[in-house]
Enzyme design. Sequence first.
Site, PDB file in Angstrom:
ATOM      1  N   ILE A 115      -9.733  -7.486 -13.161  1.00 16.50           N
ATOM      2  CA  ILE A 115     -11.107  -6.991 -12.994  1.00 16.50           C
ATOM      3  C   ILE A 115     -11.996  -7.673 -14.036  1.00 16.50           C
ATOM      4  CG2 ILE A 115     -12.584  -4.927 -13.117  1.00 16.50           C
ATOM      5  CD1 ILE A 115     -10.728  -4.718 -10.748  1.00 16.50           C
ATOM      6  N   GLY A 155       0.784  -1.226   0.000  1.00 19.17           N
ATOM      7  CA  GLY A 155       0.000   0.000   0.000  1.00 19.17           C
ATOM      8  C   GLY A 155       0.816   1.276   0.000  1.00 19.17           C
ATOM      9  N   HIS A 196       1.347   0.507 -13.332  1.00 16.69           N
ATOM     10  CA  HIS A 196       2.138  -0.704 -13.603  1.00 16.69           C
ATOM     11  C   HIS A 196       3.615  -0.318 -13.680  1.00 16.69           C
ATOM     12  CE1 HIS A 196       2.775  -4.770 -15.034  1.00 16.69           C
ATOM     13  NE2 HIS A 196       3.638  -4.256 -15.904  1.00 16.69           N
ATOM     14  N   ARG A 243      -5.276  -8.729  -9.122  1.00 22.32           N
ATOM     15  CA  ARG A 243      -6.373  -9.568  -9.586  1.00 22.32           C
ATOM     16  C   ARG A 243      -6.964  -8.893 -10.833  1.00 22.32           C
ATOM     17  NH1 ARG A 243      -8.644 -13.729  -6.970  1.00 22.32           N
ATOM     18  NH2 ARG A 243      -7.251 -13.520  -5.211  1.00 22.32           N
TER      19      ARG A 243
HETATM   20  C1  GAR Z   1       3.435  -1.113  -7.428  1.00 19.81           C
HETATM   21  O1  GAR Z   1       4.778  -1.001  -7.805  1.00 19.81           O
HETATM   22  C2  GAR Z   1       2.554  -1.280  -8.647  1.00 19.81           C
HETATM   23  O2  GAR Z   1       3.043  -0.609  -9.770  1.00 19.81           O
HETATM   24  C3  GAR Z   1       2.582  -2.765  -8.839  1.00 19.81           C
HETATM   25  O3  GAR Z   1       2.513  -3.297  -7.544  1.00 19.81           O
HETATM   26  C4  GAR Z   1       3.200  -2.428  -6.650  1.00 19.81           C
HETATM   27  C5  GAR Z   1       2.343  -2.214  -5.428  1.00 19.81           C
HETATM   28  O4  GAR Z   1       3.046  -1.545  -4.440  1.00 19.81           O
HETATM   29  N1  GAR Z   1       1.476  -3.186  -9.635  1.00 19.81           N
HETATM   30  C6  GAR Z   1       1.537  -4.175 -10.525  1.00 19.81           C
HETATM   31  O5  GAR Z   1       2.540  -4.844 -10.719  1.00 19.81           O
HETATM   32  C7  GAR Z   1       0.244  -4.414 -11.291  1.00 19.81           C
HETATM   33  N2  GAR Z   1       0.439  -5.305 -12.385  1.00 19.81           N
HETATM   34  P1  GAR Z   1       2.298  -0.874  -3.206  1.00 19.81           P
HETATM   35  O6  GAR Z   1       1.379  -1.929  -2.606  1.00 19.81           O
HETATM   36  O7  GAR Z   1       3.411  -0.532  -2.251  1.00 19.81           O
HETATM   37  O8  GAR Z   1       1.557   0.326  -3.707  1.00 19.81           O
END
Ligand code: GAR
Length: 190
Positions: free
Chosen positions: A95, A17, A111, A93
């Site tokens: 959508i 988060g 991303h 997940r």
């Molecule tokens: C982030 O770096 C986001 O870009 C990635 O997960 C991480 C979550 O970090 N998302 C993906 O890879 C989606 N395909 P956080 O929980 O610390 O915000």
Amino acid sequence: MNMGKRANVAVFASGTGSNFDAIMSSPDRNFDVVRLVSDKPKAHVIGKAASFGIQTIVFNPSEYEDKVAYEEELLDQLKKARVEWIVLAGYMRVIGKTILDAYEGKIINIHPSLLPSFPGIDAIGQALEAGVKVSGVTIHYVDEGIDTGEIIAQEAVTVFPHDTRESFQRRIQQVEHKLYPQVLNKLTAE
Ligand code: GAR
């Protein structure tokens, strides 16, 4: 330009988060985060939501018959909370059609790569493995594919020769934490 009411946003997150934190802490935020949604009952982000006083919707997909079943229930709760925008921030997940149809053009994702390169799981590991010298961050609309929707914003991040996974990921996340609140402010003001 929406001069009156602030937009109602729900942030969906499955993990740490840090992006949720950055969105909440952004000083000039011009929208309201009315719900944090998580599919992982033990996710760290749930505690963060509580510390910001944000109501959470937490569900365990394995307790439902299928995606349609949990998305219908979720959709009902989003509508009751008058959510207008869905912001995916580390929501791991896909959508489904139930929510996509109800929130067409109003779901966005961040991303950690320059899409269309390195979609899906572990984009940071994929980029390092491929040996690219530049990767980055993409914010895009969500469609039925995996990281395939229309691109809204991108920022490049250089991969240095001495980078470890940790050091590279740290710089990617610094960009995410700056770019996501900026883009959200702009989108929700339109
Ligand atoms: C982030 O770096 C986001 O870009 C990635 O997960 C991480 C979550 O970090 N998302 C993906 O890879 C989606 N395909 P956080 O929980 O610390 O915000």
